[in-house]
Design a protein around this motif. Structure first.
Motif, short mmCIF file in Angstrom:
data_model
loop_
_atom_site.label_atom_id
_atom_site.label_comp_id
_atom_site.label_asym_id
_atom_site.label_seq_id
_atom_site.Cartn_x
_atom_site.Cartn_y
_atom_site.Cartn_z
N ALA A 85 76.90 44.42 5.69
CA ALA A 85 78.02 44.71 4.79
C ALA A 85 79.17 45.25 5.61
CB ALA A 85 77.61 45.73 3.73
N ILE A 86 80.35 45.13 5.04
CA ILE A 86 81.56 45.67 5.66
C ILE A 86 82.16 46.69 4.70
CG2 ILE A 86 82.98 43.77 4.77
CD1 ILE A 86 84.65 43.98 7.37
N GLY A 87 82.65 47.77 5.26
CA GLY A 87 83.33 48.78 4.48
C GLY A 87 84.69 49.06 5.11
N CYS A 88 85.72 49.13 4.27
CA CYS A 88 87.08 49.39 4.74
C CYS A 88 87.67 50.55 3.97
CB CYS A 88 87.95 48.15 4.56
SG CYS A 88 87.38 46.74 5.52
N SER A 89 88.44 51.38 4.66
CA SER A 89 89.05 52.52 3.99
C SER A 89 90.31 52.96 4.72
CB SER A 89 88.07 53.68 3.92
OG SER A 89 88.60 54.74 3.16
N THR A 90 91.30 53.30 3.97
CA THR A 90 92.56 53.95 4.29
C THR A 90 93.59 53.62 3.22
OG1 THR A 90 92.37 54.29 6.68
CG2 THR A 90 94.57 54.12 5.85
N GLY A 91 93.54 52.41 2.69
CA GLY A 91 94.51 52.00 1.68
C GLY A 91 94.06 52.37 0.28
N THR A 92 94.64 51.68 -0.70
CA THR A 92 94.17 51.83 -2.07
C THR A 92 92.83 51.11 -2.19
OG1 THR A 92 95.20 49.78 -2.83
CG2 THR A 92 96.56 51.80 -2.92
N PRO A 93 92.06 51.37 -3.23
CA PRO A 93 90.79 50.64 -3.38
C PRO A 93 90.98 49.12 -3.37
CG PRO A 93 90.77 52.56 -4.80
CD PRO A 93 92.17 52.46 -4.23
N SER A 94 92.02 48.61 -4.02
CA SER A 94 92.21 47.15 -4.03
C SER A 94 92.60 46.63 -2.64
CB SER A 94 93.24 46.74 -5.08
OG SER A 94 94.50 47.30 -4.80
N GLN A 95 93.37 47.38 -1.88
CA GLN A 95 93.69 46.98 -0.50
C GLN A 95 92.44 47.00 0.37
OE1 GLN A 95 96.69 49.98 0.16
NE2 GLN A 95 98.35 48.46 0.10
N ASP A 96 91.65 48.04 0.23
CA ASP A 96 90.42 48.15 1.02
C ASP A 96 89.49 46.96 0.73
OD1 ASP A 96 91.46 50.58 1.85
OD2 ASP A 96 89.97 51.80 0.79
N GLU A 97 89.35 46.62 -0.54
CA GLU A 97 88.47 45.49 -0.90
C GLU A 97 89.04 44.16 -0.41
OE1 GLU A 97 85.76 43.64 -4.41
OE2 GLU A 97 86.42 45.70 -4.50
N ASP A 98 90.33 43.98 -0.51
CA ASP A 98 90.98 42.77 -0.02
C ASP A 98 90.70 42.58 1.47
OD1 ASP A 98 92.85 40.53 0.15
OD2 ASP A 98 94.32 41.96 0.93
N VAL A 99 90.86 43.62 2.24
CA VAL A 99 90.63 43.56 3.69
C VAL A 99 89.15 43.29 3.98
CG1 VAL A 99 90.69 44.93 5.82
CG2 VAL A 99 92.66 44.93 4.27
N ALA A 100 88.27 43.97 3.27
CA ALA A 100 86.83 43.77 3.47
C ALA A 100 86.43 42.32 3.15
CB ALA A 100 86.03 44.74 2.60
N LYS A 101 86.96 41.78 2.07
CA LYS A 101 86.62 40.40 1.69
C LYS A 101 87.05 39.39 2.76
CE LYS A 101 86.42 40.76 -3.33
NZ LYS A 101 87.06 40.38 -4.61
N LYS A 102 88.17 39.64 3.41
CA LYS A 102 88.61 38.74 4.49
C LYS A 102 87.62 38.78 5.65
CE LYS A 102 92.27 37.15 2.56
NZ LYS A 102 92.26 35.81 1.99
N GLY A 103 87.09 39.95 5.94
CA GLY A 103 86.07 40.07 6.97
C GLY A 103 84.80 39.33 6.60
N VAL A 104 84.38 39.49 5.36
CA VAL A 104 83.18 38.80 4.87
C VAL A 104 83.36 37.29 4.93
CG1 VAL A 104 81.75 38.36 2.83
CG2 VAL A 104 82.36 40.71 3.45
N GLU A 105 84.50 36.81 4.43
CA GLU A 105 84.76 35.36 4.43
C GLU A 105 84.68 34.79 5.84
OE1 GLU A 105 88.61 34.91 2.60
OE2 GLU A 105 87.87 35.62 0.66
N ALA A 106 85.25 35.49 6.80
CA ALA A 106 85.27 34.99 8.18
C ALA A 106 83.86 34.89 8.76
CB ALA A 106 86.14 35.89 9.05
#
Length: 148
Positions: free
Chosen positions: A116-137
């Motif tokens: 799993a990937i976890g991202c944090s610093t932005g808003t929850p929707s920004q964090d999820e958007d960034v995490a999803k790009k990592g997962v997709e790749a």
């Protein structure tokens, strides 16, 4: 006696996920803390982009911990964790590491969580958007496993 092993994310896969997540974070202008954990909830790789919040380091790791261990994105808990909800106070589980804030996303291979990937610093929707790009790749690089 036979044993069955489950696939786990490799260091190379973790680096692929982090690179894609960093690229997306740069696109949206929000530096992130990015953690990749394996399916056993152990840290494989971590990146703290310049300017990412220091207080978000453990949050990123714990978002990935929750997504890997519970085999679901952390965003699924949004409505269930309010007072009176079916998962109210779940954040107290696992030594307080269970996070219900969006930004933790499982990485799948053949329907099995490999990490799993976890991202944090932005808003929850920004964090999820960034995490999803990592997962997709990283999911694009995973090959189907041979059935035994």
């Amino acid at each position: 006696m036979s044993t069955k092993s489950n696939p786990v994310i490799t260091l190379k896969g973790a680096h692929t996920a982090i690179a894609a997540a960093e690229a997306r974070a740069k696109e949206i202008g929000v530096p992130m803390n990015i953690a990749v954990l394996d399916s056993a909830c152990h840290l494989v790789a971590f990146s703290r982009m310049d300017g990412a919040k220091i207080t978000s380091i453990n949050i990123a790791i714990d978002k990935a911990f929750t997504a890997a261990g519970h085999r679901a994105p952390t965003s699924v808990y949004k409505e269930a964790v309010w007072p009176g909800g079916p998962a109210f106070s779940i954040w107290n589980s696992n030594g307080g590491r269970f996070l219900t804030i969006a930004g933790g996303v499982p990485i799948m291979q053949d329907g099995v969580v490999v990490g799993a990937i976890g991202c944090s610093t932005g808003t929850p929707s920004q964090d999820e958007d960034v995490a999803k790009k990592g997962v997709e790749a990283v999911e694009k690089t995973l090959k189907p496993r041979m059935k035994l």
